[in-house]
Design a protein around this motif. Structure first.
Motif, mmCIF file in Angstrom:
data_model
loop_
_atom_site.group_PDB
_atom_site.id
_atom_site.type_symbol
_atom_site.label_atom_id
_atom_site.label_comp_id
_atom_site.label_asym_id
_atom_site.label_seq_id
_atom_site.Cartn_x
_atom_site.Cartn_y
_atom_site.Cartn_z
ATOM 1 N N PRO A 74 57.597 6.174 26.238
ATOM 2 C CA PRO A 74 56.421 5.112 26.515
ATOM 3 C C PRO A 74 56.927 3.726 26.368
ATOM 4 C CG PRO A 74 55.719 6.712 24.877
ATOM 5 C CD PRO A 74 57.204 6.994 25.363
ATOM 6 N N HIS A 114 55.701 8.379 31.972
ATOM 7 C CA HIS A 114 54.792 7.286 31.232
ATOM 8 C C HIS A 114 54.664 6.152 32.160
ATOM 9 C CE1 HIS A 114 55.815 9.587 27.686
ATOM 10 N NE2 HIS A 114 57.257 9.417 27.912
ATOM 11 N N VAL A 125 49.683 1.581 28.127
ATOM 12 C CA VAL A 125 50.709 2.484 28.676
ATOM 13 C C VAL A 125 49.975 3.808 28.601
ATOM 14 C CG1 VAL A 125 52.825 3.823 27.754
ATOM 15 C CG2 VAL A 125 52.483 1.531 27.279
ATOM 16 N N THR A 127 50.595 8.203 29.038
ATOM 17 C CA THR A 127 51.566 9.293 29.169
ATOM 18 C C THR A 127 50.811 10.376 29.840
ATOM 19 O OG1 THR A 127 52.732 8.607 27.040
ATOM 20 C CG2 THR A 127 52.863 10.988 27.828
#
Length: 158
Positions: A74, A114, A125, A127
């Protein structure tokens, strides 16, 4: 599915620009955006950083991070987004890293992706665990980062 034309129109209406640093998508995000007529008003450019060393050399991802965690992490996505934004002089930066498959990479399972979106106030961010073959994972990654960009664009004042 996030429509690239809607993303371009939204950026245009705000007078803002975008750039991308792409690993697993190898330019698909930039290609999707620039397929829209008038995209040159908002798309500053893109960095294809497929090789790990280029993530550092072109996008400014920390070498120690890459050495410690590999390319699929990430924080790598976050630094790719910041690097795209700053190195291309854009309002918004997009960063994508992941494993399209079919094999794992550095112990990371295929479908692990990511994505990050950055502007001067911060970076988001996300995922994702995606299914399907290489093509499906890469296509879903493009949609994922564009959806995250739209979320950030519509939640910040213009």
């Amino acid at each position: 599915m996030t429509d690239p034309a809607a993303v371009v129109a939204l950026l245009r209406s705000r007078g803002e620009t975008v750039a991308a640093a792409e690993s697993l998508t190898a330019g698909l995000v930039t290609a999707a955006l620039t397929s829209v007529p008038g995209a040159s008003a908002v798309v500053r450019g893109g960095l294809v950083v497929y090789a790990t060393d280029l993530k550092h050399a072109l996008a400014g991802v920390d070498e120690a991070l890459l050495a410690a965690h590999g390319a699929v992490h990430p924080e790598v996505a976050r630094q790719l987004a910041v690097g795209a934004r700053t190195r291309c002089g854009a309002t918004w930066g997009l960063g994508l890293t992941g494993v399209a498959g079919p094999d794992p990479q550095d112990g990371v399972a295929p479908g692990t992706v990511h994505v990050a979106v950055s502007n001067e106030t911060g970076t988001a961010v996300e995922t994702m665990t995606l299914g399907g073959d290489r093509h499906a994972v890469r296509s879903q990654s493009v949609d994922g980062v564009l959806a995250l960009l739209v979320t950030r664009l519509t939640s910040t004042s213009g």
